[in-house]
Motif scaffolding. Sequence first.
Motif, PDB file in Angstrom:
ATOM      1  N   THR A  62      -1.537  -0.422   7.997  1.00 38.29           N
ATOM      2  CA  THR A  62      -2.836  -0.320   7.334  1.00 38.29           C
ATOM      3  C   THR A  62      -2.700   0.158   5.882  1.00 38.29           C
ATOM      4  OG1 THR A  62      -3.082   1.910   8.224  1.00 38.29           O
ATOM      5  CG2 THR A  62      -4.107   0.131   9.467  1.00 38.29           C
ATOM      6  N   ALA A  63      -1.477   0.134   5.344  1.00 40.78           N
ATOM      7  CA  ALA A  63      -1.282   0.584   3.959  1.00 40.78           C
ATOM      8  C   ALA A  63      -1.769  -0.482   2.972  1.00 40.78           C
ATOM      9  CB  ALA A  63       0.197   0.874   3.716  1.00 40.78           C
ATOM     10  N   ASP A  64      -2.026  -0.062   1.747  1.00 41.32           N
ATOM     11  CA  ASP A  64      -2.493  -0.965   0.687  1.00 41.32           C
ATOM     12  C   ASP A  64      -1.464  -2.077   0.449  1.00 41.32           C
ATOM     13  OD1 ASP A  64      -3.245  -2.228  -1.626  1.00 41.32           O
ATOM     14  OD2 ASP A  64      -3.189  -0.425  -2.901  1.00 41.32           O
ATOM     15  N   PRO A  65      -1.826  -3.329   0.754  1.00 32.35           N
ATOM     16  CA  PRO A  65      -0.837  -4.423   0.620  1.00 32.35           C
ATOM     17  C   PRO A  65      -0.439  -4.687  -0.833  1.00 32.35           C
ATOM     18  CG  PRO A  65      -3.019  -5.296   1.136  1.00 32.35           C
ATOM     19  CD  PRO A  65      -3.124  -3.799   1.242  1.00 32.35           C
ATOM     20  N   HIS A  66      -1.243  -4.235  -1.797  1.00 32.56           N
ATOM     21  CA  HIS A  66      -0.964  -4.552  -3.201  1.00 32.56           C
ATOM     22  C   HIS A  66      -0.146  -3.489  -3.919  1.00 32.56           C
ATOM     23  CE1 HIS A  66      -3.753  -7.789  -2.632  1.00 32.56           C
ATOM     24  NE2 HIS A  66      -4.679  -6.932  -2.242  1.00 32.56           N
ATOM     25  N   ASP A  67       0.144  -2.377  -3.249  1.00 32.25           N
ATOM     26  CA  ASP A  67       0.887  -1.305  -3.922  1.00 32.25           C
ATOM     27  C   ASP A  67       2.392  -1.561  -3.779  1.00 32.25           C
ATOM     28  OD1 ASP A  67       2.040   0.995  -4.888  1.00 32.25           O
ATOM     29  OD2 ASP A  67       0.710   2.381  -3.837  1.00 32.25           O
ATOM     30  N   PHE A  68       2.984  -2.057  -4.862  1.00 30.20           N
ATOM     31  CA  PHE A  68       4.415  -2.390  -4.821  1.00 30.20           C
ATOM     32  C   PHE A  68       5.292  -1.219  -5.249  1.00 30.20           C
ATOM     33  CE2 PHE A  68       2.883  -3.563  -9.063  1.00 30.20           C
ATOM     34  CZ  PHE A  68       3.765  -2.862  -9.862  1.00 30.20           C
ATOM     35  N   SER A  69       4.701  -0.094  -5.644  1.00 32.79           N
ATOM     36  CA  SER A  69       5.448   0.935  -6.373  1.00 32.79           C
ATOM     37  C   SER A  69       6.455   1.690  -5.509  1.00 32.79           C
ATOM     38  CB  SER A  69       4.479   1.940  -6.996  1.00 32.79           C
ATOM     39  OG  SER A  69       3.938   2.787  -5.999  1.00 32.79           O
ATOM     40  N   THR A  70       7.376   2.342  -6.189  1.00 26.75           N
ATOM     41  CA  THR A  70       8.296   3.250  -5.525  1.00 26.75           C
ATOM     42  C   THR A  70       7.540   4.510  -5.094  1.00 26.75           C
ATOM     43  OG1 THR A  70      10.029   2.451  -7.007  1.00 26.75           O
ATOM     44  CG2 THR A  70      10.498   4.476  -5.797  1.00 26.75           C
ATOM     45  N   TYR A  71       6.610   4.911  -5.936  1.00 24.58           N
ATOM     46  CA  TYR A  71       5.900   6.175  -5.726  1.00 24.58           C
ATOM     47  C   TYR A  71       5.087   6.164  -4.419  1.00 24.58           C
ATOM     48  CZ  TYR A  71       3.252  10.352  -7.039  1.00 24.58           C
ATOM     49  OH  TYR A  71       2.696  11.603  -7.053  1.00 24.58           O
ATOM     50  N   THR A  72       4.239   5.177  -4.261  1.00 21.32           N
ATOM     51  CA  THR A  72       3.393   5.152  -3.064  1.00 21.32           C
ATOM     52  C   THR A  72       3.430   3.830  -2.304  1.00 21.32           C
ATOM     53  OG1 THR A  72       1.596   4.611  -4.580  1.00 21.32           O
ATOM     54  CG2 THR A  72       1.668   6.878  -3.732  1.00 21.32           C
ATOM     55  N   GLY A  73       4.208   2.857  -2.778  1.00 22.56           N
ATOM     56  CA  GLY A  73       4.118   1.515  -2.204  1.00 22.56           C
ATOM     57  C   GLY A  73       5.391   1.006  -1.539  1.00 22.56           C
ATOM     58  N   TRP A  74       5.518  -0.335  -1.501  1.00 21.00           N
ATOM     59  CA  TRP A  74       6.572  -0.996  -0.712  1.00 21.00           C
ATOM     60  C   TRP A  74       7.979  -0.684  -1.204  1.00 21.00           C
ATOM     61  CZ3 TRP A  74       4.204  -1.684   3.411  1.00 21.00           C
ATOM     62  CH2 TRP A  74       2.904  -2.203   3.456  1.00 21.00           C
ATOM     63  N   THR A  75       8.147  -0.514  -2.514  1.00 20.74           N
ATOM     64  CA  THR A  75       9.501  -0.244  -3.007  1.00 20.74           C
ATOM     65  C   THR A  75       9.999   1.120  -2.538  1.00 20.74           C
ATOM     66  OG1 THR A  75       9.035  -1.611  -4.930  1.00 20.74           O
ATOM     67  CG2 THR A  75      10.954  -0.166  -5.074  1.00 20.74           C
ATOM     68  N   GLY A  76       9.092   2.059  -2.397  1.00 16.78           N
ATOM     69  CA  GLY A  76       9.480   3.368  -1.880  1.00 16.78           C
ATOM     70  C   GLY A  76      10.019   3.255  -0.458  1.00 16.78           C
ATOM     71  N   ILE A  77       9.401   2.374   0.326  1.00 11.66           N
ATOM     72  CA  ILE A  77       9.863   2.173   1.708  1.00 11.66           C
ATOM     73  C   ILE A  77      11.231   1.467   1.693  1.00 11.66           C
ATOM     74  CG2 ILE A  77       9.263   1.215   3.961  1.00 11.66           C
ATOM     75  CD1 ILE A  77       7.353   3.447   2.912  1.00 11.66           C
ATOM     76  N   ALA A  78      11.375   0.506   0.787  1.00 10.26           N
ATOM     77  CA  ALA A  78      12.676  -0.171   0.650  1.00 10.26           C
ATOM     78  C   ALA A  78      13.759   0.839   0.281  1.00 10.26           C
ATOM     79  CB  ALA A  78      12.580  -1.272  -0.414  1.00 10.26           C
ATOM     80  N   LEU A  79      13.415   1.746  -0.621  1.00  8.32           N
ATOM     81  CA  LEU A  79      14.388   2.758  -1.056  1.00  8.32           C
ATOM     82  C   LEU A  79      14.763   3.685   0.105  1.00  8.32           C
ATOM     83  CD1 LEU A  79      15.770   3.407  -3.766  1.00  8.32           C
ATOM     84  CD2 LEU A  79      13.954   5.065  -4.209  1.00  8.32           C
ATOM     85  N   LEU A  80      13.786   4.005   0.951  1.00  9.49           N
ATOM     86  CA  LEU A  80      14.088   4.817   2.140  1.00  9.49           C
ATOM     87  C   LEU A  80      15.083   4.085   3.042  1.00  9.49           C
ATOM     88  CD1 LEU A  80      13.720   7.146   4.163  1.00  9.49           C
ATOM     89  CD2 LEU A  80      11.763   5.886   5.093  1.00  9.49           C
ATOM     90  N   TYR A  81      14.862   2.781   3.260  1.00 12.18           N
ATOM     91  CA  TYR A  81      15.778   2.037   4.142  1.00 12.18           C
ATOM     92  C   TYR A  81      17.162   1.895   3.510  1.00 12.18           C
ATOM     93  CZ  TYR A  81      12.462   1.111   7.850  1.00 12.18           C
ATOM     94  OH  TYR A  81      11.603   1.270   8.917  1.00 12.18           O
ATOM     95  N   LEU A  82      17.219   1.796   2.192  1.00 17.24           N
ATOM     96  CA  LEU A  82      18.533   1.791   1.515  1.00 17.24           C
ATOM     97  C   LEU A  82      19.271   3.099   1.793  1.00 17.24           C
ATOM     98  CD1 LEU A  82      18.569   0.546  -2.201  1.00 17.24           C
ATOM     99  CD2 LEU A  82      20.086  -0.142  -0.327  1.00 17.24           C
ATOM    100  N   GLN A  83      18.523   4.190   1.716  1.00 22.33           N
ATOM    101  CA  GLN A  83      19.089   5.511   2.006  1.00 22.33           C
ATOM    102  C   GLN A  83      19.577   5.583   3.447  1.00 22.33           C
ATOM    103  OE1 GLN A  83      19.932   8.388   0.925  1.00 22.33           O
ATOM    104  NE2 GLN A  83      19.588   9.858   2.583  1.00 22.33           N
ATOM    105  N   LEU A  84      18.770   5.091   4.383  1.00 23.91           N
ATOM    106  CA  LEU A  84      19.162   5.138   5.797  1.00 23.91           C
ATOM    107  C   LEU A  84      20.396   4.271   6.028  1.00 23.91           C
ATOM    108  CD1 LEU A  84      15.621   5.066   7.443  1.00 23.91           C
ATOM    109  CD2 LEU A  84      17.164   7.029   7.252  1.00 23.91           C
TER     110      LEU A  84
END
Length: 429
Positions: A79-101
């Motif tokens: 249910t997250a904002d589909p348009h938020d691509f940012s590292t701060y609050t959006g999809w890139t932040g999630i990508a960065l988390l998975y890179l870390q994992l």
Amino acid sequence: MGDHVSKRLKLSAETDMEERCFQNPYPDWDQRAAGPAADPEAEPGELPDAEGQVSAAFQRKVQSKVKDLLQQMEEGLKTADPHDFSTYTGWTGIALLYLQLHRVTHEASHLQRALDYVKRAMRILNGRRVTFLCGDAGPLAVGAVVHHRLNNTADSKECLSRLLQLQRSVLSPDAELPDELLYGRAGYLYALLYVNKEIGADAVDQSTITEVVTAIVESGKNLSAEQKKAERCPLLYEWHNKQYIGAAHGLAGVYYMLMQPAAQLPADVLSELLRPSIDYVRHKRFRSGNFPSSLSNESDRLVHWCHGAPGVIHMLIMAYKVFKEDKYLKEAADCAEVIWQRGLLRKGYGICHGTAGNAYAFLSLYKLTQEKKHLYRACKFAEWCLDYGTHGCRIPDRPYSLFEGMAGAIHFLSDVVKPEASCFPAFEL
Ligand SMILES: [Zn+2]
């Protein structure tokens, strides 16, 4: 503050600070924590042992919580904002988390998830901002790194070339671009240094980095001259007409980036411009050891990475590494005391203004000093995060995001079990 843009007015009035810190629930715990299981509340072997190793039992507990929170996060992101691509609050932040994992577990599925999320981000870039945390540089830099890890050389190079195209607007003198980390030049500089660290030092050539560094230095000199502060603070920066001090919008964040060895700041700029500016900020600290949110603010309230000691400590640690003077280390240790006393936050568990971001201060100080006190403290804050959602904290606007929410807490938990390799996301290099 939640969204640093939409709540800007609130922020500048500094009225959103009703939030108080929790009292540290482990009073005088340090004094007793000289050896293994010195904390009577901890089961034997739960926390780091005398050698400073995080015990196997604690690691298992953390790893199991990481899995649990990851599931909750995935569910919540539906249910997250589909348009938020940012590292701060959006999809890139999630990508960065998975890179870390992927970095800590080497599980291929994590890298695949990182790719899925960063691709989602790259489809919706808007060309409005240039930084790693809030602009197009974040997805492009993370995309370059994910593709590099997957040996997709052509795709990685494509991301890099798009990242470098942003340079024009970063260097343009008529651009109304600030210098701070979230929206300004320092946030673009971070993206360049990040890809060089992750891909190799020639991914972005040094001349490009030097041009960006020079633009930041020139901007700081100009404002300092304008404000007649060239003597006291030769490199001065502001955001929305306010001279912030913290890591997100302020001087500490800009100075921290300029001091990175890979930024290769000329020695004379380092000693004649940057060092006196750092000392100027140092003299603004409160008696408590905490730092004001801006040069004009007198109230000792905020203990966040974005405003206060948890951000400034990173500047002090870096200053100690660069200038090798004990006063920087001493004041960094004072920051850690403030964070220990007041760093559990009602704003939640996140990175920007939450417990996880504050706990990274302990990890950074531990990496520098190898003093196990700091690792204990990081583990104690991790214990707090293990009870996610039970402390009556405010729910952030983007509750599953990297910088405000659950993804940030997961990032920290995955780092605390391997403290030597820990790295504050989108900030530390
Ligand atoms: Zn914040």
